[in-house]
Design a protein around this motif. Structure first.
Motif, PDB file in Angstrom:
ATOM      1  N   PHE A 143       0.836  -1.207   0.000  1.00  0.00           N
ATOM      2  CA  PHE A 143       0.000   0.000   0.000  1.00  0.00           C
ATOM      3  C   PHE A 143       0.868   1.253   0.000  1.00  0.00           C
ATOM      4  N   ALA A 144       1.950   1.258   0.796  1.00  0.00           N
ATOM      5  CA  ALA A 144       2.842   2.414   0.850  1.00  0.00           C
ATOM      6  C   ALA A 144       3.481   2.672  -0.519  1.00  0.00           C
ATOM      7  N   SER A 145       3.848   1.588  -1.220  1.00  0.00           N
ATOM      8  CA  SER A 145       4.443   1.735  -2.551  1.00  0.00           C
ATOM      9  C   SER A 145       3.432   2.317  -3.537  1.00  0.00           C
ATOM     10  N   MET A 146       2.199   1.801  -3.475  1.00  0.00           N
ATOM     11  CA  MET A 146       1.150   2.304  -4.361  1.00  0.00           C
ATOM     12  C   MET A 146       0.853   3.767  -4.061  1.00  0.00           C
ATOM     13  N   GLN A 163      -7.556  -2.030  -1.564  1.00  0.00           N
ATOM     14  CA  GLN A 163      -6.758  -1.451  -0.484  1.00  0.00           C
ATOM     15  C   GLN A 163      -6.938   0.057  -0.398  1.00  0.00           C
ATOM     16  N   LEU A 164      -6.957   0.721  -1.540  1.00  0.00           N
ATOM     17  CA  LEU A 164      -7.148   2.177  -1.549  1.00  0.00           C
ATOM     18  C   LEU A 164      -8.497   2.562  -0.949  1.00  0.00           C
ATOM     19  N   LEU A 165      -9.542   1.872  -1.364  1.00  0.00           N
ATOM     20  CA  LEU A 165     -10.879   2.179  -0.859  1.00  0.00           C
ATOM     21  C   LEU A 165     -10.986   1.917   0.638  1.00  0.00           C
ATOM     22  N   GLU A 166     -10.396   0.805   1.073  1.00  0.00           N
ATOM     23  CA  GLU A 166     -10.517   0.430   2.479  1.00  0.00           C
ATOM     24  C   GLU A 166      -9.741   1.389   3.381  1.00  0.00           C
TER      25      GLU A 166
END
Length: 465
Positions: free
Chosen positions: A286-289, A326-329
């Motif tokens: 998630f941090a990379s994205m 992951q972004l939405l959550e």
């Protein structure tokens, strides 16, 4: 105009004859064929068959695009000629052995997530509608303010928007058990255990409103609300464990012991080993994205918009489902969707330019519906049926996607959901962003159309295809 029986004969002949067809099935738009000898397939002849909108080889299959409705009739005509049909699951099993290890892994990842996407799409639409009806401007039309909205109505909307993500591990574990050969209901219960009310809520722990439980003095345990990887691997390992146990436990005890042992072993393994490790990995991904999406000056949109459809062609784009979830959550919104929607719309714009410019009636008949399909969020007919055939239109579509992605990043567009784009995607922007979203799509279509019309296509390419 050839009938379906004649089209079926031409398909069989171009595939190298009935003896070269190992298995054949179809999905909503494509005929999926496994062949014994790929060298015997006449790919050019397939693309010249009437009603064929494109054909390509992927994941061990020849996939011939006919479109919704048409593919059903062609499949029936082929099987009536003596070719034995197969189910899609049979085709999947046969093709699962083909491709690189990475491609096979991504394909399995997609098999797990695709069935749960519809409920996440519905959740995104609920979020959009909630944002619309609770806007001050919209409320003002009815003489209301945000303070005058009944609390019970707000709670009702939260049921619609929060449930799928609160119990996401249950959905993922259920689907993983199904894909890896376990009993889905055991996966569902295991996933529910990961978000049990007896565990400290993950969101409350993240906000500092609750403390995790500590086991053995150093393992921090909390719920896995919104997490994906822990549930995915719990489903994978759990299904394998269940199959191993069923081979060893006597039939008389199987009904009692197998579910008991699977749930007991897997919840301990998930909470104390898999969960902490995979949650840390999830945070890293998630941090990379987030780092990519936070690149300044619209660079993130430019890079993603330029490359998205190339990745789609390779067939590994299912990995984006995990990233969008992951972004939405974690963020409550999806900045990835408005970037890729321009990339998709641009391929439609390129196909539309080909349709307008060509003098070939057959290419016009193929390009117009392919462009419309892209504007509805499905680019396969446009990419494989038109743009990639002549290469330059595809490149011009990529440029249009880069330009529109850059604009989406500059405008900081944020979708309320995932999995729908372009025209249907407007439902994810039913707020003050709607006009900016429309602008991004128009820029994508306009850029790709103009570049393709001026520099990307001439009828001379018909001879060099």
């Amino acid at each position: 105009m050839a009938g379906y029986a004649e089209i079926a004969k031409q398909v069989i002949h171009a595939l190298g004859g009935q003896e070269n067809i190992q298995s054949i099935a179809h999905c909503a738009t494509r005929l999926r064929v496994m062949v014994h000898d790929r060298e015997k397939v006449d790919a050019e002849a397939i693309e010249e068959i009437e009603k064929v909108k494109g054909a390509f080889y992927n994941s061990g299959q020849y996939q011939i695009i006919f479109g919704t409705g048409t593919v059903n009739r062609v499949f029936e005509a082929v099987t009536e000629l003596g070719v034995e049909g197969s189910t899609k699951s049979d085709i999947k099993k046969e093709s699962a052995k083909q491709g690189s290890a990475f491609q096979r892994a991504i394909r399995v990842f997609g098999d797990v997530f695709v069935p749960i996407i519809p409920v996440l799409v519905a959740t995104g639409l609920f979020m959009g509608l909630r944002g619309l009806i609770l806007q001050e401007t919209v409320l003002g039309w009815f003489g209301l303010t945000p303070d005058s909205v009944p609390t019970n109505l707000i709670l009702f909307t939260e049921i619609l928007t929060d449930t799928a993500f609160a119990f996401l591990p249950a959905l993922v574990a259920w689907s993983a058990f199904r894909v890896f050969g376990g009993t889905p209901i055991i996966g569902l219960v295991l996933g529910l255990m990961l978000v049990s009310p007896a565990l400290p809520n993950a969101w409350a722990v993240a906000e500092g409103a609750a403390d995790p439980l500590y086991y053995f003095g150093f393992i921090a345990v909390s719920g896995y609300q919104g997490s994906v990887l822990p549930a995915f691997f719990a489903g994978l390992v759990g299904a394998k464990l269940e199959k191993a146990l069923r081979k060893r436990i006597p039939e008389a005890l199987d009904l009692i012991l197998t579910p008991f042992l699977v749930l007991l072993i897997m919840i301990m393994l998930s909470l104390f080993v898999l969960g902490p490790i995979l949650h840390a990995a999830e945070n890293g991904i998630f941090a990379s994205m987030n780092f990519l999406l936070d690149l300044p000056f619209g660079l993130s949109g430019l890079v993603i918009g330029l490359t998205h459809q190339i990745i789609t062609v390779t067939g590994i784009h299912h990995i984006f489902n995990f990233l969008e979830i992951q972004l939405l959550e974690r963020l409550g919104f999806n900045p990835f969707n408005p970037i890729i929607t321009g990339a998709i719309a641009a391929q439609g714009g390129a196909a539309l330019a080909v349709a307008v410019k060509t003098s070939s009636k057959k290419l016009k008949a193929l390009s117009y519906p392919s462009a419309l399909s892209a504007f509805l969020g499905i680019t396969e007919p446009a990419i494989f049926g038109v743009n990639l055939r002549y290469v330059k239109p595809f490149v011009m579509g990529l440029i249009g996607g880069g330009v529109s992605g850059f604009l989406a990043s500059i405008l900081n567009l944020q979708a309320t959901g995932m999995a729908i784009t372009v025209i249907p995607g407007t439902l994810l922007y039913l707020n003050e962003q709607i006009f900016s979203y429309i602008l991004v799509n128009l820029v994508a279509i306009g850029t790709a159309f103009t570049l393709t019309y001026l520099f990307g296509f001439t009828d001379k390419m018909l001879e060099k295809k």
